[in-house]
Motif scaffolding. Structure first.
Motif, PDB file in Angstrom:
ATOM      1  N   ARG A 122       0.810  -1.360  -0.273  1.00 17.23           N
ATOM      2  CA  ARG A 122      -0.080   0.139  -0.076  1.00 17.23           C
ATOM      3  C   ARG A 122       0.916   1.328  -0.100  1.00 17.23           C
ATOM      4  NH1 ARG A 122      -1.767   2.315   5.677  1.00 17.23           N
ATOM      5  NH2 ARG A 122      -2.274   3.969   4.411  1.00 17.23           N
ATOM      6  N   TRP A 123       2.306   1.008   0.199  1.00 17.59           N
ATOM      7  CA  TRP A 123       2.840   2.397   0.118  1.00 17.59           C
ATOM      8  C   TRP A 123       3.805   2.583  -1.308  1.00 17.59           C
ATOM      9  CZ3 TRP A 123       1.935   5.867   3.653  1.00 17.59           C
ATOM     10  CH2 TRP A 123       1.193   5.406   4.858  1.00 17.59           C
ATOM     11  N   GLY A 124       3.624   1.355  -2.001  1.00 11.53           N
ATOM     12  CA  GLY A 124       4.274   1.628  -3.265  1.00 11.53           C
ATOM     13  C   GLY A 124       5.937   0.658  -3.013  1.00 11.53           C
ATOM     14  N   VAL A 125       5.822  -0.074  -2.222  1.00 10.61           N
ATOM     15  CA  VAL A 125       7.158  -0.804  -2.033  1.00 10.61           C
ATOM     16  C   VAL A 125       6.968  -2.205  -2.691  1.00 10.61           C
ATOM     17  CG1 VAL A 125       8.539  -1.972  -0.330  1.00 10.61           C
ATOM     18  CG2 VAL A 125       7.441   0.175   0.290  1.00 10.61           C
ATOM     19  N   PRO A 126       8.000  -2.315  -3.613  1.00 11.66           N
ATOM     20  CA  PRO A 126       7.833  -3.862  -4.265  1.00 11.66           C
ATOM     21  C   PRO A 126       8.464  -4.895  -3.431  1.00 11.66           C
ATOM     22  CG  PRO A 126       9.910  -2.363  -5.222  1.00 11.66           C
ATOM     23  CD  PRO A 126       9.118  -1.462  -3.981  1.00 11.66           C
ATOM     24  N   HIS A 127       7.599  -5.928  -3.409  1.00  9.56           N
ATOM     25  CA  HIS A 127       8.038  -7.143  -2.863  1.00  9.56           C
ATOM     26  C   HIS A 127       8.324  -7.878  -4.268  1.00  9.56           C
ATOM     27  CE1 HIS A 127       6.778  -6.027   1.134  1.00  9.56           C
ATOM     28  NE2 HIS A 127       6.017  -5.020   0.527  1.00  9.56           N
ATOM     29  N   VAL A 128       9.605  -8.363  -4.131  1.00  8.56           N
ATOM     30  CA  VAL A 128      10.082  -8.895  -5.495  1.00  8.56           C
ATOM     31  C   VAL A 128      10.581 -10.452  -5.003  1.00  8.56           C
ATOM     32  CG1 VAL A 128      11.550  -9.078  -7.293  1.00  8.56           C
ATOM     33  CG2 VAL A 128      11.115  -6.927  -6.356  1.00  8.56           C
ATOM     34  N   SER A 129       9.926 -11.307  -5.622  1.00  7.66           N
ATOM     35  CA  SER A 129      10.487 -12.807  -5.356  1.00  7.66           C
ATOM     36  C   SER A 129      10.753 -13.483  -6.659  1.00  7.66           C
ATOM     37  CB  SER A 129       9.178 -13.422  -4.588  1.00  7.66           C
ATOM     38  OG  SER A 129       9.433 -14.856  -4.311  1.00  7.66           O
ATOM     39  N   ALA A 130      11.749 -14.494  -6.653  1.00  7.72           N
ATOM     40  CA  ALA A 130      12.318 -14.846  -7.990  1.00  7.72           C
ATOM     41  C   ALA A 130      12.631 -16.279  -7.640  1.00  7.72           C
ATOM     42  CB  ALA A 130      13.157 -13.770  -8.524  1.00  7.72           C
ATOM     43  N   GLU A 131      12.926 -16.847  -9.043  1.00  2.00           N
ATOM     44  CA  GLU A 131      13.308 -18.199  -8.573  1.00  2.00           C
ATOM     45  C   GLU A 131      14.923 -18.379  -8.553  1.00  2.00           C
ATOM     46  OE1 GLU A 131      13.391 -20.974 -12.130  1.00  2.00           O
ATOM     47  OE2 GLU A 131      12.226 -19.232 -13.295  1.00  2.00           O
ATOM     48  N   ASN A 132      15.446 -17.393  -8.996  1.00  2.00           N
ATOM     49  CA  ASN A 132      17.114 -17.374  -8.702  1.00  2.00           C
ATOM     50  C   ASN A 132      17.286 -16.069  -8.817  1.00  2.00           C
ATOM     51  OD1 ASN A 132      17.735 -16.454 -11.751  1.00  2.00           O
ATOM     52  ND2 ASN A 132      16.747 -18.286 -12.309  1.00  2.00           N
ATOM     53  N   GLU A 133      18.647 -15.611  -8.434  1.00  3.29           N
ATOM     54  CA  GLU A 133      19.252 -14.256  -8.408  1.00  3.29           C
ATOM     55  C   GLU A 133      19.293 -13.320  -9.581  1.00  3.29           C
ATOM     56  OE1 GLU A 133      22.820 -13.190  -6.309  1.00  3.29           O
ATOM     57  OE2 GLU A 133      22.176 -14.447  -4.423  1.00  3.29           O
ATOM     58  N   ARG A 134      19.565 -14.046 -10.807  1.00  3.28           N
ATOM     59  CA  ARG A 134      19.448 -13.324 -11.950  1.00  3.28           C
ATOM     60  C   ARG A 134      18.162 -12.684 -12.113  1.00  3.28           C
ATOM     61  NH1 ARG A 134      23.685 -15.074 -16.558  1.00  3.28           N
ATOM     62  NH2 ARG A 134      24.252 -12.761 -16.584  1.00  3.28           N
ATOM     63  N   ALA A 135      17.248 -13.642 -12.013  1.00  2.00           N
ATOM     64  CA  ALA A 135      15.739 -13.149 -12.363  1.00  2.00           C
ATOM     65  C   ALA A 135      15.366 -12.340 -11.452  1.00  2.00           C
ATOM     66  CB  ALA A 135      14.926 -14.475 -12.018  1.00  2.00           C
ATOM     67  N   LEU A 136      15.852 -12.343 -10.137  1.00  2.00           N
ATOM     68  CA  LEU A 136      15.712 -11.427  -9.084  1.00  2.00           C
ATOM     69  C   LEU A 136      16.029  -9.976  -9.544  1.00  2.00           C
ATOM     70  CD1 LEU A 136      14.360 -11.187  -6.039  1.00  2.00           C
ATOM     71  CD2 LEU A 136      17.083 -10.859  -5.535  1.00  2.00           C
ATOM     72  N   TYR A 137      17.385  -9.789 -10.004  1.00  2.00           N
ATOM     73  CA  TYR A 137      17.753  -8.604 -10.205  1.00  2.00           C
ATOM     74  C   TYR A 137      17.360  -8.093 -11.559  1.00  2.00           C
ATOM     75  CZ  TYR A 137      20.737  -8.762  -5.924  1.00  2.00           C
ATOM     76  OH  TYR A 137      20.950  -9.072  -4.691  1.00  2.00           O
ATOM     77  N   PHE A 138      17.039  -8.949 -12.478  1.00  2.00           N
ATOM     78  CA  PHE A 138      16.236  -8.378 -13.664  1.00  2.00           C
ATOM     79  C   PHE A 138      15.170  -7.844 -13.246  1.00  2.00           C
ATOM     80  CE2 PHE A 138      13.290  -8.885 -17.346  1.00  2.00           C
ATOM     81  CZ  PHE A 138      13.937  -8.180 -18.439  1.00  2.00           C
TER      82      PHE A 138
END
Lengths: 111, 821
Positions: free
Chosen positions: B62-78
């Motif tokens: 609700r504050w516009g903070v992205p919660h990023v979850s990924a299957e691996n690190e490169r996918a995360l940082y992309f």
């Protein structure tokens, strides 16, 4: 379209329907590119019965376009922000009103 | 058939339409309803995005903070690159342009001087050297994936409205750009031209004026109040520059063409460089508290870095999760990592070490060469083209970049110095942040601190298991002249090889063999509680760290320790609520010290002025927006400082940038000659100056119509684009430069707590930003936290991802997709 048919569209029973269709098509064109405002003005102008009516149609389309735009912004939660944009706000209003009006009067002298 | 009038009207309309199309097409394209470029980012709905690295989801809270979850690190940082571009692209672009010296291409002539400076120092070359160093490290793939994510957004989604308003294009982001942003932060925190300022004061005001700039500020509240746990160290045992024996070669007596001795007047050069010097308001607070002092028995940590307050803010909050890594906190837009924050088990914070990490070298020069020892060497010279926006086009300005063996050269008005700064070398701060983002125990923090080079930081850390740590991480140069270890608080004669650093290679890989080893930098293992506020690191460090000029005035540090000590002596725990209350603290120890000077001078004041001074009597020294006393004090202390030093400094052509620290002013004896007004035959004292300053404050209050402190102390944050609608709302503010609740309204920029964070492992954690998480003007999160921040309130932050549908879903792209980098 021959002169008779055009005259029938402009002042016959289908005149109102033609104006509504022109307005809808114009709004679609407006959503795509700014020249859509010119096209919209031409469409509502070409179905006008006189130069004066063409100007009224152009101004009216500008108003409809602005109201539609404001409604879209309101749904997006950005209406208030838009009104605070100063020069950008004025430029948008001026663009929406001037381009269709000029196009409507222009086309009425050609067709 | 049209009437003649109608035909004429049509002709006029056609002419106007054609003219409008020809002249105004750009403006219509920018602002037309619906299709105008500035409205492209009004709606940012759910998206599905192809990722070359694997699947990921982004859920905005609700504050516009992205919660990023990924299957691996490169996918995360992309995905991180994609969301940072979505929310902050223009800011990222502006930052890299600023530090890379490419801002004029966007904003025109007004940025040309800035571009010249940044090109001269070749930060881009330094960032490229860093990339060569870290690309094969664990951080390399993440920087590449991040850049790919940024570019994927820019290629496939609408650009922020600023691009349309400026009529500029986005150029592809690279890993070097991320490191360039890091260089900008590092320079703003540790790049300094203090030595030039000091040399100028000496040449203009004489040797005796240097007493105003003591080696050590008079206070008893360093960061480390007891013993450091660092290993024993003698700087004389470090490696000396290899050819230092030839240091004392005499000058050739040749004709010079711009060279200068170290005792010359450098005011013209400093005036040019002053805008790029460390800002007076840059500082920070942090403290770490062990479980012995909390109700939960778990440690707690608080941090609020004081940086420039900007629109959008300097920090971007994010929560990142993939196998083996979960972190939440704040990043600088353009940098993929959480810079300050926490993992599931470790929290860390930074404040700037107020040390001396920049040295300046003068040379004897001849025919475009500089003398280095017993030979003349040609400057390493390169001519660069700076594109400057001008109307609808560009013009090109050539700029010559010159370097010596010591580093890049800056010059003006016949004066030039070479600059040595560890950040010009290949550095590891990105890998350090990467390691912190993976920290699971205190040893992981140590591993990050060990490779940390610039900017040197007071790193405080706490773990869920109960450990706490303080370490002044960074690279500390040991300077040598004629083989002897010397201090760094002076200009060095580069021709005589004075003050050289062994193991330092600008724009290349430094071995750091002549620097202070990590084991010897100040540290405290498992402190009960420890606070940092940019004050002196410790009383007697075994090597030169900095001076009274580079360290902050002690007031914030004193107040924090006062609060922590009192709490520790009570039965009350130092819980999260307590830390929040300390971050909100507006009591000014500086006001406490100085108010007595004003009250002691009331006999010298007119009756009307005395009424203003009377507001200070019984005041609690709280710099609150609704306080009349705070207003009187603030305007009085500004006038008091000017009245004390203005006559001497102005007569020497030196402005208030040259004034000494406030605590130095406090320590002047009542009959100091600095209090004497040179323009009068009488000998003024502190009381005379205090009374005069109060009269000045009264006049200013009456002239401006101020009633309370908040009428003067106002938050007024403006977008760099100078369009009013992009600015944040103006607010009256509590706080000052010297209060823990930090806010400083400078004449050109404003500084203060660029975010406030409290992490308490046994209970809730909090964070708040001075604005919002989005840099997109249309976003609900453009400045939705501003009110909380102004009033000292917080958001509760957890390591949980909101339970709602992801806003962005990244799906694996087909295997044939080419991956760059």
């Amino acid at each position: 379209m021959t002169g008779d048919r055009l005259a029938a569209v402009r002042s016959g029973r289908g005149a109102d329907l033609a104006l509504v269709l022109a307005t809808v098509l114009g709004l679609v064109a407006t959503a795509v590119h700014w020249t859509g405002l010119v096209l919209a003005g031409a469409l509502v102008g070409v179905v006008a019965s006189s130069h004066a009516r063409a100007l009224v149609h152009g101004l009216s389309f500008g108003g409809v376009a602005l109201l539609s735009f404001a409604a879209w912004l309101a749904v997006s939660g950005s209406l208030l922000a838009w009104t605070e944009t100063g020069q950008v706000f004025l430029l948008t209003v001026a663009t929406a009103v001037a381009l269709p009006s000029l196009a409507a009067v222009s086309i009425r002298g050609i067709v | 058939m049209s009437s003649p009038v109608g035909r004429a009207a049509s002709l006029v309309a056609v002419a106007l339409l054609l003219a409008a199309g020809a002249l105004g097409g750009t403006y219509f394209g920018m602002a037309a309803p619906f299709s105008g470029d500035v409205y492209d980012t009004v709606t940012q709905g759910a998206e599905t995005v192809e990722s070359p690295y694997g699947s990921a989801t982004v859920t905005y809270d609700r504050w516009g903070v992205p919660h990023v979850s990924a299957e691996n690190e490169r996918a995360l940082y992309f995905a991180v690159g994609y969301v940072q571009a979505r929310d902050r692209l223009f800011q990222m672009d502006l930052q890299r342009r600023l530090i890379g010296g490419r801002l004029s291409a966007v904003v025109g002539e007004r940025a040309l001087e800035s571009d010249r400076f940044h090109r001269s120092l070749d930060f881009e070359g330094a960032a490229e050297a860093s990339w060569e160093r870290v690309r094969e490290s664990a951080a390399g793939p993440s920087l590449s994936a991040f850049a790919d994510g940024v570019n994927h957004y820019a290629e496939t989604r609408p650009l922020p409205p600023e691009y349309a308003l400026l009529d500029v294009e986005f150029e592809a982001w690279t890993p070097v750009d991320s490191l360039l942003v890091g260089k900008q932060i590092a320079w703003s925190l540790s790049g300094s031209f203090t030595d030039l300022r000091r040399a100028t004061v000496r040449s203009r005001l004489g040797e005796e004026a240097l007493a105003l700039y003591p080696d050590r500020l008079d206070h008893e509240t360093p960061i480390i109040r007891g013993e450091s746990d660092a290993a024993a160290f003698d700087p004389n045992d470090t490696v000396a520059p290899s050819d230092a024996s030839s240091a004392a070669v005499a000058g050739t007596g040749g004709e010079t063409d711009g060279g200068a001795g170290t005792d010359a007047d450098f005011a013209g050069l400093y005036d040019r460089l002053e805008p790029y010097d460390t800002r007076p308001g840059v500082g920070s607070n942090s403290w770490v508290v062990s479980g012995d002092h909390t109700a939960s028995g778990k440690p707690a940590l608080a941090n609020d870095p004081h940086l420039s307050l900007t629109v959008p803010g300097v920090w971007y909050e994010m929560h990142l999760r993939t196998d083996g890594m979960e972190t939440r906190g704040v990043a600088f837009p353009g940098i993929p990592y959480v810079v300050i924050g926490r993992t599931a088990d470790v929290a860390w914070g930074f404040t700037n070490v107020g040390g001396d990490f920049t040295d300046l070298y003068t040379y004897e020069t001849r025919n475009g060469s500089y003398r280095y020892g017993d030979e003349f060497r040609a400057f390493d010279t390169r001519v660069e083209s700076i594109r400057v926006k001008e109307g609808d086009g560009y013009r090109t300005v050539n700029h010559t970049v010159r370097k010596t063996v010591h580093g890049p050269v800056v010059r003006r008005a016949g004066r030039q110095v070479a600059v040595a700064w560890p950040g010009f070398s290949a550095t590891n701060e990105s890998l350090g942040a990467y390691r912190l983002n993976h920290a699971a125990e205190i040893n992981d923090v140590e591993r990050a601190a060990r490779i940390w080079d610039v900017p040197a930081q007071n790193l405080v850390a706490a773990t869920r298991d109960g450990e706490t740590l303080y370490v002044a991480a960074g690279k500390y140069p040991i300077r040598r002249t004629d083989g002897r270890v010397v201090r760094g608080d002076r200009l060095f004669d580069g021709s005589a090889k004075e003050g050289e650093w062994a193991g330092y290679t600008p724009y290349g890989n430094s071995s750091w063999r002549g620097f202070v080893p990590f084991e010897a930098v100040p540290r405290v293992e498992n402190p009960d509680y420890l606070a940092t506020a940019n004050q002196r690191t410790m009383d007697d460090p075994p090597f030169y760290v900095g001076t009274g000029e580079t360290y902050a005035d002690p007031y914030r540090g004193q107040r924090i320790y006062e609060r922590l000590d009192r709490r520790a002596a009570s039965d009350e725990p130092m819980d999260a609520a307590f830390s929040r209350s300390v971050q909100r603290d507006v009591r000014s120890v500086a006001a406490e010290a100085f108010t007595g000077y004003a009250l002691a001078a009331t006999d010298e004041m007119s009756p009307s002025t005395r009424e203003y001074a009377a507001t200070l009597d019984g005041w609690n020294y709280s710099m609150r927006a609704d306080s009349e006393a705070a207003l009187v004090y603030r305007l009085w202390i500004e006038a008091f400082r000017n009245e004390t030093f203005g006559d001497e400094f102005a007569a020497a052509g030196l402005d208030d940038d040259y004034y000494p620290k406030l605590s130095v002013l406090h320590g002047l004896p009542a009959d100091s000659e600095w209090y004497d007004d040179r323009s009068t035959p009488a000998r003024e004292t502190r009381a005379d100056v205090a009374a005069r300053a109060m009269a000045t404050a009264r006049e200013r209050i009456e002239r401006e119509g101020y009633e309370t402190y908040g009428d003067y102390n106002r938050l007024d944050l403006n977008h760099p684009f100078q369009r009013a609608f992009l600015d944040y709302p103006e607010r009256p503010m509590d706080g000052s430069l010297f209060t823990v609740f930090n806010f400083w309204n400078g004449p050109s920029t404003q500084h203060g707590s660029s975010m406030r964070m409290v992490v308490a492992f046994g209970e809730e954690s909090n964070l708040v930003l001075p604005g919002g998480n989005s840099g997109v003007f249309w976003s609900d999160h453009y400045h939705d936290q501003l009110g909380l921040w102004v009033t000292g309130r917080y958001r509760t932050v957890t390591m949980a991802t909101p339970e709602r549908e992801p806003t962005i879903v990244f799906e694996s792209a087909p295997a044939s997709t080419e991956v760059d980098g």
